[in-house]
Design a protein around this motif. Structure first.
Motif, mmCIF file in Angstrom:
data_model
loop_
_atom_site.group_PDB
_atom_site.id
_atom_site.type_symbol
_atom_site.label_atom_id
_atom_site.label_comp_id
_atom_site.label_asym_id
_atom_site.label_seq_id
_atom_site.Cartn_x
_atom_site.Cartn_y
_atom_site.Cartn_z
ATOM 1 N N GLU A 716 6.755 -7.199 -16.594
ATOM 2 C CA GLU A 716 6.125 -6.222 -15.703
ATOM 3 C C GLU A 716 4.598 -6.228 -15.854
ATOM 4 O OE1 GLU A 716 7.492 -4.316 -13.323
ATOM 5 O OE2 GLU A 716 9.326 -5.463 -13.746
ATOM 6 N N LEU A 717 4.138 -6.427 -17.073
ATOM 7 C CA LEU A 717 2.692 -6.441 -17.314
ATOM 8 C C LEU A 717 2.053 -7.635 -16.608
ATOM 9 C CD1 LEU A 717 0.330 -5.084 -18.779
ATOM 10 C CD2 LEU A 717 0.801 -6.540 -20.770
ATOM 11 N N LYS A 718 2.714 -8.788 -16.668
ATOM 12 C CA LYS A 718 2.191 -9.973 -15.980
ATOM 13 C C LYS A 718 2.122 -9.735 -14.472
ATOM 14 C CE LYS A 718 3.576 -13.590 -19.251
ATOM 15 N NZ LYS A 718 4.423 -14.797 -19.450
ATOM 16 N N LYS A 719 3.121 -9.061 -13.949
ATOM 17 C CA LYS A 719 3.150 -8.773 -12.513
ATOM 18 C C LYS A 719 1.964 -7.892 -12.126
ATOM 19 C CE LYS A 719 7.162 -7.628 -10.946
ATOM 20 N NZ LYS A 719 8.347 -6.783 -10.631
ATOM 21 N N ASP A 720 1.631 -6.901 -12.982
ATOM 22 C CA ASP A 720 0.520 -6.002 -12.678
ATOM 23 C C ASP A 720 -0.837 -6.680 -12.853
ATOM 24 O OD1 ASP A 720 2.119 -3.937 -11.892
ATOM 25 O OD2 ASP A 720 2.050 -2.869 -13.804
#
Length: 970
Positions: A716-720
């Motif tokens: 999720e962090l990579k997506k953000d």
């Protein structure tokens, strides 16, 4: 593979040399050289123009251009230069001018040369103790010829003259170029040598050291005549040298001959015309109150007009004239005894102007304050106006002292590691300058006003209380500890009062603080002290020396809101002061408890910063992220995008099993604090309970640093990163800022207690940074500061604010209040060059701007390095100059306008729930304002409203009108 090995092979010998020449080894070498007839030198050689080196008896032929003869260096000296950039026993004639100027290393070699000249004067030749008699090692005529070449070359550059005026002018005292010597330094050094051998001479030595006058020659002569039968041969010679040097130093400067010093300048040049006029107009003048302002004015003319001619020869002669005028003013200053307040003002202004003309204050700095030192000639002035004048004048001494420390600090700190005597260079340089008579004059004037008004500052051990200035109000009682030199990394006791030359950047809570180098008004340490009611004051180096009389003793220490300071033995406290520490009074200490009930811990994935606002503070995330999200909504063009890792992510990860324990990380934390409560209830001492807590937190910190980060969260962090920050993780340099539920509160600031990870790029470093930030609330320093104010410091929840790096040109802090004058309509602005400005105690450029938009320079920057943030991550430090201000007039206007808008638009201000000042971190890149943080500016209400402290301020009526032309009874 071959390249890698080749690289290592290249580094290997340098690495070994670096290990070989540590400070201990260099100390040993110094001791060895002192006992060697040749000291640091190997032999005498001829050095030819074609680069060849010949034996001492084989001169360079004229056919190859001739050469010069001097000593060659021992191999250790050569290797020290290669590995640590240390140049011991430097022979000037052997150098290239630009190599010695040493710009890539912040002019280290020229400063090392000056420092070594000082060490030679105070330590019997230092490494040249015996080699100073080594015939032919240095040829003085070659050294002076090289010195002239050096100055004629570098002074032809306008840029160098602008940026390094102070260093160049000071170096003229030390680098041989015209048969000159630094007599002031020689006098102090010789008197010290004598006093060390004969303590009965110490009183005279102290007088010479602190307030030298021509009449001191008679005292020295009388002491010598009375005691010469008891003196050994060397001391007899030392006395003859001292008396001869003092007579030469105090030989009256011939004003009529000064014009000859710039005879090489064109007749129609401004400097030549002004000098000719000065020499003629004042040739027969003897009144110091006339000579000093005139000489100061001529010094100012030289500084402001020296670039009129590009020739280095003429610029050198102009600077030599400036030094001669400084000597004249130094001689005459003790003879000028003001008889009225007007004359005191005139003397302080003249000496301040001369100080600025010497380079201790930059031209733009002097331009910013001169009007405040040129007071009107009204018949009366209020005490408040006069105290403002004294404060501005006192600042000139602080700025000048800061210039010495900043310019020479890198070299002095390096040398102090292997030669402790090096630290005395600061004091020697200051006492060689006009800082000495200016400080004395301000002290006399301040003392006069204090006697007229009845000042509340009381520190009986100090010889000059005018240099003491209260910073943060509060009171305490405890053992006084005086710390000289570098205090970084030292362990402090929370029950003691510390007097620092320079406080450590990671200072833990203490009972009270006084500092010579205060850093700046809005550093994290200053804000925390203000928040907790820790008394804090700024003092001079002489004050620190005087306070050594109280070192290790119990004292009472109080600072009022208007800056009155009391330090005295605890056994001299009166009844009111003693009552401050009875049990009833101690119960007044305000603490707060942070509720966990409103925490929103079910959100376990990153959040877009733009979607949060101030209402989410202490619920979803900490106030840094919540308030910055609010600012993003209010000022979208001035706030970067950001990603928040909320409390819930931290709590979710803390539920994982902790290695080598029977439960989770959270279980370990709760168990540690439960056991601490049991120890306290069972009668264990506070120290034992705290030690147990800190030991357990250290274990937890290390475990968190290795904690696995969940795969779902990383995804999720990579997506953000891609969606919010605009690129893949690993391609965007970012800051990771700790943001807990126990900071930036209206009652407690918590400024700087937890970790900020600077400018990381790679995924590995970002994930490591997340763990490190999560662990940072459990450091000793963070826990101790929270424990001092919070009832439940264990219930800390860190969120993390991730924002893209802005490689700002300058950055700092805005307080939406003028807390120099305690004016809610003004603002206080502190800026340093580069990133991370002002918050870590840097000597920052500080302005106050009043409600009408008028700005006042409170302090210039004296930080020699700036932090730059390259796109590949990490940071690098670059040297900076002081010849231009950091903050522009347009910047000040924009910041003032933003402060007004922040008060109008921040929700807590708008709905009336908060009407105090704001503490805002900001920066400028390419003249664009960026906002990085906003939080309440927290002051300790108990300290500000305490009746005892209020009485200290009420004793002085600052509206009293004083006659400025009335004769003063001496």
């Amino acid at each position: 593979m071959f390249i890698k090995h080749f690289y290592l092979l290249l580094l290997f010998p340098v690495f070994l040399w670096g290990q070989q020449y540590d400070d201990e080894k260099i100390t040993s070498l110094i001791d060895t050289y002192k006992d060697l007839d040749r000291g640091p030198y190997k032999e005498i050689n001829w050095f030819c123009e074609d680069g060849t080196i010949r034996d001492a008896k084989d001169p360079c032929p004229d056919a190859i251009g001739g050469g010069i003869q001097h000593a060659s260096y021992k191999s250790d000296i050569i290797n020290l230069a290669k590995t640590r950039h240390l140049y011991l026993g430097e022979i000037l004639a052997s150098n290239d001018v630009w190599d010695f100027w040493d710009a890539p290393f912040n002019h280290s070699r020229i400063k090392q040369y000056q420092l070594q000249r000082y060490l030679e004067s105070v330590d019997n030749g230092w490494i040249q103790e015996k080699s100073k008699f080594y015939r032919g090692a240095r040829q003085i005529e070659d050294e002076e010829e090289w010195g002239r070449k050096f100055y004629y070359t570098i002074l032809s550059s306008n840029q160098i003259l602008d940026q390094d005026f102070f260093l160049i002018r000071e170096s003229l005292r030390d680098i041989p170029h015209d048969g000159d010597t630094n007599l002031a330094q020689e006098i102090r050094s010789t008197s010290k040598v004598i006093a060390d051998k004969y303590p009965k001479f110490m009183d005279i030595r102290i007088k010479i050291h602190g307030n030298p006058e021509s009449r001191d020659i008679q005292q020295v002569q009388e002491w010598y005549d009375a005691n010469k039968s008891d003196l050994n041969e060397q001391t007899l010679a030392d006395f003859q040298k001292l008396i001869t040097d003092m007579k030469e130093f105090f030989e009256p400067v011939s004003i009529s001959e000064l014009a000859q010093m710039v005879s090489d300048w064109d007749n129609d040049s401004y400097i030549k015309m002004q000098t000719d006029w000065f020499s003629k107009a004042y040739a027969q003048e003897t009144d110091p109150s006339i000579i000093i302002p005139a000489a100061s004015g001529l010094m100012c003319d030289i500084r402001y007009n020296i670039q009129e001619d590009r020739r280095g020869t003429r610029r050198t002669s102009a600077l030599e004239l400036s030094l001669r005028l400084e000597e004249l003013i130094f001689q005459k200053s003790s003879q000028w005894i003001p008889a009225t307040i007007r004359e005191h003002i005139d003397k302080v202004h003249a000496l301040s102007e001369a100080l600025a003309s010497s380079g201790y204050v930059e031209k733009w700095e002097w331009d910013a304050v001169e009007d405040q030192l040129l007071l009107s000639t009204d018949a009366t002035m209020t005490a408040n106006q006069l105290m403002d004048f004294i404060n501005v004048a006192r600042n000139q001494v602080a700025w000048g002292t800061g210039m010495v420390n900043s310019i020479y600090g890198d070299v002095v700190e390096e040398y102090t590691g292997f030669e402790p005597l090096s630290y005395g260079f600061y004091d020697d340089r200051i006492r060689s300058s006009l800082l000495l008579p200016l400080g004395s004059s301000i002290g006399e004037f301040s003392g006069l006003i204090s006697r007229q008004l009845g000042s509340s500052t009381y520190i009986p051990v100090l010889s000059n209380i005018s240099t003491v200035r209260g910073l943060n109000p509060g009171y305490t009682q405890g053992e006084l500890v005086v710390v000289t030199g570098n205090a970084e990394g030292m362990t402090v006791d929370p029950k003691k009062i510390y007097v620092f030359d320079h406080p450590p950047s990671d200072l833990k809570p203490v009972a009270g603080i006084a500092t010579v180098s205060e850093g700046n008004l809005v550093s994290h340490v200053q804000l925390l002290a203000r928040n907790l009611g820790i008394p804090n004051s700024a003092i001079s180096a002489d004050n620190l020396s005087d306070l050594k009389d109280y070192n290790g003793k119990q004292v009472f220490y109080a600072v009022s809101d208007r800056g009155a300071v009391v330090i005295k033995p605890a056994n001299e406290m009166d009844n009111e002061e003693q009552s401050l520490f009875n049990k009833n009074q101690q119960k007044e200490k305000k603490t707060i408890r942070i509720s966990e009930e409103k925490l929103k811990l079910d959100i376990v994935e990153p959040v877009d910063m733009a979607s949060v606002n101030s209402a989410d503070s202490g619920v979803l995330c900490g106030p840094k992220a919540a308030n910055l999200g609010q600012l993003k909504q209010l000022f979208p063009d001035h706030v970067v995008n950001g990603v928040i890792i909320p409390f819930g992510v931290f709590r979710n990860h803390m539920s994982q099993n902790m290695p080598e324990t029977d439960g989770s990380y959270w279980d370990f934390l709760e168990s540690a604090f439960a056991k601490a409560r049991q120890l306290k209830d069972s009668g264990s001492s506070t120290a034992d309970v705290e030690k147990y807590q800190l030991d357990q937190l250290a274990i937890l910190r290390e475990a968190i640093a290795r904690m696995p980060i969940k795969v779902e969260f990383i995804k999720e962090l990579k997506k953000d990163f891609k969606g919010i920050l605009g690129n893949d993780m690993g391609k965007v340099p970012v800051f990771l800022r700790s943001d807990t539920n126990m900071e930036d509160l209206e009652e407690f600031t918590g400024a700087g207690l937890n970790l900020t990870v600077f400018n990381v790029v790679s995924e590995e470093k970002i994930l490591k940074g997340i763990r490190d930030v999560w662990a940072s609330p459990y450091t000793d320093r963070s826990f101790k500061w929270r424990q001092a104010y919070l009832e439940n410091p264990e219930n800390v929840y860190p969120s993390i604010l991730i924002i893209p790096t802005v490689d700002v040109d300058y950055s700092g802090v805005l307080i939406t209040k003028d807390f120099v004058h305690q004016n809610a309509d003004g603002v206080t602005i502190a800026m340093s060059r580069g990133a991370g400005g002002a918050v870590d105690g840097q000597s920052a450029e500080t302005f106050i701007v009043d409600g009408q938009g008028n700005s006042q320079l409170v302090a210039p920057a004296r930080e020699r390095l700036q932090r730059k943030l390259p796109v590949q991550g990490g940071s690098k430090m670059e040297f900076v100059n002081f010849n231009n201000p950091i903050i522009t007039e347009d910047n000040l206007k924009e910041i003032r306008q933003f402060a007004l808008k922040a008060h109008q638009t921040m929700p807590s201000s708008k709905d009336g729930s908060y009407n105090g000042a704001w503490d805002i971190e900001l920066g400028f890149k390419d003249n664009k304002l960026y906002l990085f943080q906003i939080r309440p500016f927290v002051e300790n209400s108990n300290a500000i409203t305490n009746s005892y402290l209020l009485k200290l301020d009420q004793k002085t009526d600052y509206n009293t009108e004083l006659l400025i032309n009335k004769q003063i009874a001496l």
